[in-house]
Design an enzyme around this catalytic site. Structure first.
Site, PDB file in Angstrom:
ATOM      1  N   GLY A 112       0.843  -1.204   0.000  1.00 45.40           N
ATOM      2  CA  GLY A 112       0.000   0.000   0.000  1.00 45.40           C
ATOM      3  C   GLY A 112       0.876   1.250   0.000  1.00 45.40           C
TER       4      GLY A 112
ATOM      5  CD  GLU B 216      23.980  -7.323 -20.910  1.00 44.82           C
ATOM      6  OE1 GLU B 216      24.059  -8.466 -21.361  1.00 44.82           O
ATOM      7  OE2 GLU B 216      24.681  -6.906 -19.977  1.00 44.82           O
ATOM      8  N   GLY B 217      19.651  -5.589 -25.012  1.00 46.65           N
ATOM      9  CA  GLY B 217      18.587  -5.941 -25.942  1.00 46.65           C
ATOM     10  C   GLY B 217      17.237  -5.754 -25.274  1.00 46.65           C
TER      11      GLY B 217
END
Ligand code: CAA
Length: 381
Positions: free
Chosen positions: A339, A363-364
């Protein structure tokens, strides 16, 4: 199929867990707030062999398998994903690439200190105009006698200001497109090589990220990694292993999110009982646990294939795609369970979300992982 880890793998996991809890955790929050690089921690990680985990002992490494590396990456990233990425880049992108493709000269001179943790490495592929479309390298490397002269800019470089050795992709023959890209090992401090200011990031704030600049920077030709024109293949092959490391980093964040959510739900009372008694909370915890287990199976499968010397490109892409997605989801759910307390620094889970997001980008990106997976599906069927 064997789902048991070996004794050695479990020992590595335990020693990474101890190190993370005793040496990393005490400063994680402060370093996140101040965007402070963990230099002392990196030094100790090196002394313990965590920076050259998969490098053979002949070149100063610990000679361990990829499974052990994943186990260690999860434990470290669970406590501090910034330390996780520093470790991942040095292990999978720099040391692995140098051991696999470097000349004996490069291994003796650079790999040994990198694997022993005396020096730190960085991997420089991305550019302002070559991110996902990595073949579009603008950094040029022009041959001049025994040297290549580098000119250009690299972007988003992890360990950018702190590294000693950089693997830099540059275009040596523009006519040949990606087959004209070459990888160079560039030492910090050489003339013409500089870096920009540290990026002020949303997450992984304790790792340092910056741009690199090359202005008539002369690099000796013996610092070419693999061969002239093989730099793009070098980057792609190396990134396949890197993606396993990032999947493990994401898993660490996801596990930390679940642990925090379980702990909080057993303490927090609402409507007269601990909130862990409510199905709304239980369903969230169960969903997180299932996702984490599925992501682990994908990641260990990719690591096992790599260790067996088999092709793992597709599996590494799947592992990274899914682990990074569920890391974000688990961090979001952990915040929801907390919450309002989840939205403030005191309870850590807000950092998990900030740290998780980058695993879907570097990294892609997730979109690139899907391209890799789809290409393999279309080729194989
Ligand atoms: N594994 C091995 N080889 C691969 C490969 C992979 N995953 N993906 C592509 N290749 C090879 C192809 O086989 C081809 O090789 P040949 O020419 O020898 O046959 C060559 O790469 C070119 O491939 P494509 O023709 O498919 O090229 P493309 O332009 O259509 O697509 C791409 C390439 C897959 C999109 C690639 O550019 C890519 O992966 N982009 C993402 C780049 C990336 O991951 N950047 C990360 C930056 S590093 C970082 O983040 C580190 C950090 O600091 C944390």
């Amino acid at each position: 199929m064997n789902f048991e880890f070996t004794e050695e793998q479990l020992m590595i996991q335990e020693s990474a867990r101890d190190f993370a809890q005793n040496e990393i955790a005490p400063t994680t929050v402060k370093r996140d707030i101040n965007a402070e690089f963990p230099a002392d921690i990196v030094k100790k990680l090196g002394e313990l062999g965590f920076l050259g985990m998969m490098v053979s002992p002949e070149f100063g490494g610990a000679g361990l398998d990829t499974i052990s590396y994943v186990l260690a990456m999860i434990e470290i990233s669970k406590v501090d994903a910034s330390v996780g990425v520093i470790m991942s880049v040095n292990n999978s992108l720099v040391c692995w690439g140098l051991e696999e493709y470097g000349s004996d000269f490069l291994k003796q001179k650079y790999l040994i200190p990198l694997a022993q943790g005396q020096k730190l490495g960085a991997f420089a592929l991305s550019e302002p105009e070559a991110g996902s479309d990595a073949t579009q390298q603008r950094t040029m490397a022009e041959k001049n006698g025994e040297f290549f002269v580098l000119n250009g800019i690299k972007n988003w470089i992890t360990n950018g200001t702190s590294a000693d050795y950089y693997l830099v992709m540059a275009q040596t023959d523009k006519e040949k497109g990606h087959k004209g890209i070459t990888t160079f090992l560039v030492e910090k401090g050489i003339e013409g090589f500089g870096h920009g200011v540290k990026e002020d990031k949303l997450g992984i704030r304790s790792s340092d990220t910056c741009s690199l600049t090359f202005e008539n920077c002369k690099v000796p030709k013996e610092n070419i990694v693999w061969e002239e024109g093989r730099g793009f293949n070098f980057a792609m092959n190396t990134l396949n292993g890197g993606r396993i490391g990032i999947a493990a980093q994401a898993l660490g964040i996801a596990e930390a999110s679940l642990d925090a959510a379980i702990k909080y739900s057993k303490q927090r009372k609402a409507f007269g009982k601990e909130i862990s008694n409510f199905q709304a909370i239980q369903f969230k915890l169960s969903d997180m646990a299932v996702k984490i287990d599925a992501a682990k199976l994908l990641t260990f499968k990719a690591a096992a294939l790599k260790d067996a010397g088999k092709s793992f490109t597709n599996e590494a892409a799947m592992a990274k795609l899914y682990s990074s997605k569920i890391a974000v989801e688990c961090a979001l759910e952990a915040i929801q369970i907390h919450g309002g307390y989840g939205y403030v620094r005191e309870y850590l889970v807000e950092r998990y979300l900030r740290d998780a997001k980058i695993t879907e980008i570097y990294e892609g990106t997730s979109e690139i992982q899907k391209v890799v997976i789809a290409r393999s599906l279309l080729k194989d069927n």
